[in-house]
Design an enzyme around this catalytic site. Structure first.
Site, PDB file in Angstrom:
ATOM      1  N   HIS A 187       5.224   5.966  -0.878  1.00  0.00           N
ATOM      2  CA  HIS A 187       6.030   4.863  -1.220  1.00  0.00           C
ATOM      3  C   HIS A 187       5.376   3.580  -0.825  1.00  0.00           C
ATOM      4  O   HIS A 187       4.373   3.666  -0.090  1.00  0.00           O
ATOM      5  CB  HIS A 187       7.538   4.871  -0.622  1.00  0.00           C
ATOM      6  CG  HIS A 187       7.051   4.690   1.047  1.00  0.00           C
ATOM      7  ND1 HIS A 187       7.195   5.866   1.920  1.00  0.00           N
ATOM      8  CD2 HIS A 187       6.845   3.484   1.975  1.00  0.00           C
ATOM      9  CE1 HIS A 187       6.720   5.258   3.081  1.00  0.00           C
ATOM     10  NE2 HIS A 187       6.806   4.050   2.899  1.00  0.00           N
ATOM     11  N   HIS A 193       0.711  -1.301   0.001  1.00  0.00           N
ATOM     12  CA  HIS A 193      -0.005   0.172  -0.124  1.00  0.00           C
ATOM     13  C   HIS A 193       0.784   1.072  -0.097  1.00  0.00           C
ATOM     14  O   HIS A 193       2.061   1.138   0.238  1.00  0.00           O
ATOM     15  CB  HIS A 193      -0.669  -0.055   1.208  1.00  0.00           C
ATOM     16  CG  HIS A 193      -0.042   0.069   2.502  1.00  0.00           C
ATOM     17  ND1 HIS A 193       0.476  -0.914   3.179  1.00  0.00           N
ATOM     18  CD2 HIS A 193       0.454   1.154   3.216  1.00  0.00           C
ATOM     19  CE1 HIS A 193       1.011  -0.664   4.104  1.00  0.00           C
ATOM     20  NE2 HIS A 193       1.167   0.580   4.289  1.00  0.00           N
TER      21      HIS A 193
HETATM   22  P1  AMP Z   1       4.584   2.297   5.308  1.00  0.00           P
HETATM   23  O1  AMP Z   1       5.079   1.324   4.371  1.00  0.00           O
HETATM   24  O2  AMP Z   1       3.504   3.411   4.834  1.00  0.00           O
HETATM   25  O3  AMP Z   1       4.169   1.881   6.671  1.00  0.00           O
HETATM   26  O4  AMP Z   1       5.835   3.066   5.652  1.00  0.00           O
HETATM   27  C1  AMP Z   1       7.064   2.698   6.293  1.00  0.00           C
HETATM   28  C2  AMP Z   1       7.602   3.410   7.237  1.00  0.00           C
HETATM   29  O5  AMP Z   1       8.179   4.855   6.626  1.00  0.00           O
HETATM   30  C3  AMP Z   1       6.805   3.881   8.240  1.00  0.00           C
HETATM   31  O6  AMP Z   1       7.095   3.307   9.620  1.00  0.00           O
HETATM   32  C4  AMP Z   1       6.727   5.651   8.256  1.00  0.00           C
HETATM   33  O7  AMP Z   1       6.684   6.165   9.543  1.00  0.00           O
HETATM   34  C5  AMP Z   1       8.008   5.906   7.658  1.00  0.00           C
HETATM   35  N1  AMP Z   1       8.225   7.102   7.100  1.00  0.00           N
HETATM   36  C6  AMP Z   1       9.354   7.746   7.553  1.00  0.00           C
HETATM   37  N2  AMP Z   1       9.524   9.004   6.960  1.00  0.00           N
HETATM   38  C7  AMP Z   1       8.242   8.958   6.137  1.00  0.00           C
HETATM   39  C8  AMP Z   1       7.772  10.030   5.257  1.00  0.00           C
HETATM   40  N3  AMP Z   1       8.292  11.270   5.251  1.00  0.00           N
HETATM   41  N4  AMP Z   1       6.634   9.917   4.548  1.00  0.00           N
HETATM   42  C9  AMP Z   1       6.030   8.779   4.927  1.00  0.00           C
HETATM   43  N5  AMP Z   1       6.395   7.614   5.487  1.00  0.00           N
HETATM   44  C10 AMP Z   1       7.591   7.930   6.184  1.00  0.00           C
END
Ligand code: AMP
Length: 257
Positions: free
Chosen positions: A205, A116
């Site tokens: 991402h 996601h």
């Molecule tokens: P997710 O796959 O969306 O859970 O993202 C993985 C990790 O990226 C999460 O633990 C977020 O906290 C971290 N993250 C760190 N910096 C950012 C940022 N600027 N924008 C989005 N996610 C972030």
């Protein structure tokens, strides 16, 4: 705009079944010698749902939710909630395998299963707010149009506590404004419900691998080599045509125009 609620109503029935029928209890209340009613202990009102110590604590197993760790205590009535753009997992299997082959020797990376693009952090929503939160979200997103975005780079992320490292495919900057437009609508709903908004410098991402610990700099050093072996597979073009919200075990999909 099309809203699908995959949840059942069983949890509300379940919640109801946990309520105690006070009328029967009041009739049986014991009295002191001075005829004052002795109120029963709260624990006795719970009957077969008696609390064990820490009954409301849920053991957090990060492997069950791709390394996302709860930074809050689970309490009855509080539902872990997040909003994201869901991504078909099978499209990314090849890329995951290639990345893993570069990392498995030195790190304990695992493949992410629920892929996601996050639009919120995981926040706590109280049960009685779920329906209005979802309705507000649905209204906020109804003008958003589907689009196809490209992803051409690998980036390494860590969670706020720096207890997890994520290898991710980053949405190309060309689509940043479009992503930001969706995020602003979601953030507005979060503010309306007094919930934490997303990062001030959002980086959109898809996490494809994760491992425990802060290995950011070590993994970053391997990114150029990983990128070389992904040359034939990138850029990836993905259609973003729905937004997903999960609150506890309730799931909602908002189809974009
Ligand atoms: P997710 O796959 O969306 O859970 O993202 C993985 C990790 O990226 C999460 O633990 C977020 O906290 C971290 N993250 C760190 N910096 C950012 C940022 N600027 N924008 C989005 N996610 C972030």
């Amino acid at each position: 705009m099309f809203l699908v609620n995959y949840s059942s109503s069983s949890e509300s029935e379940d919640e109801k079944s946990k309520e105690v029928d006070n009328s029967t209890i009041i009739n049986e209340l014991p009295k002191t010698q001075t005829n004052r009613i002795l109120l029963p202990q709260a624990s006795s009102l719970l009957g077969k749902h008696k609390l064990k110590s820490n009954d409301d604590d849920v053991t957090d197993d990060p492997s069950k939710h791709d390394g996302r760790i709860r930074s809050f205590k689970h309490e009855r009535g509080n539902w872990a909630t997040y909003v994201c753009i869901p991504v078909e997992t099978n499209i990314l299997e090849d890329i995951q395998d290639i990345c893993l082959s570069h990392l498995e020797e030195n790190f304990n990376f695992k493949t992410s299963s629920e892929m996601h693009i996050s639009l919120t952090k995981t926040i706590v929503l109280q049960y009685h707010f779920i329906e209005s939160f979802v309705e507000t979200l649905k209204t906020a997103l109804q003008s958003v149009e589907s689009f196809t975005a490209s992803l051409n780079n690998i980036k390494v992320y860590t969670n706020a506590e720096r207890t997890r490292t994520f290898l991710a495919l980053k949405v190309d900057d060309l689509y940043y404004e479009k992503m930001l437009n969706i995020l602003h609508k979601v953030d507005k709903v979060m503010k309306d419900f007094k919930l934490a908004t997303f990062y001030e410098d959002p980086s959109f991402h898809i996490s494809i691998l994760w491992c425990t610990g802060d290995n950011v700099s070590l993994v970053e050093a391997l990114v150029p080599t990983i990128m070389e072996s992904l040359m034939e597979r990138l850029p990836l073009h993905l259609k973003f045509d729905k937004i997903y919200c999960k609150s506890g075990f309730k799931e909602y999909n908002f189809k974009l125009k």
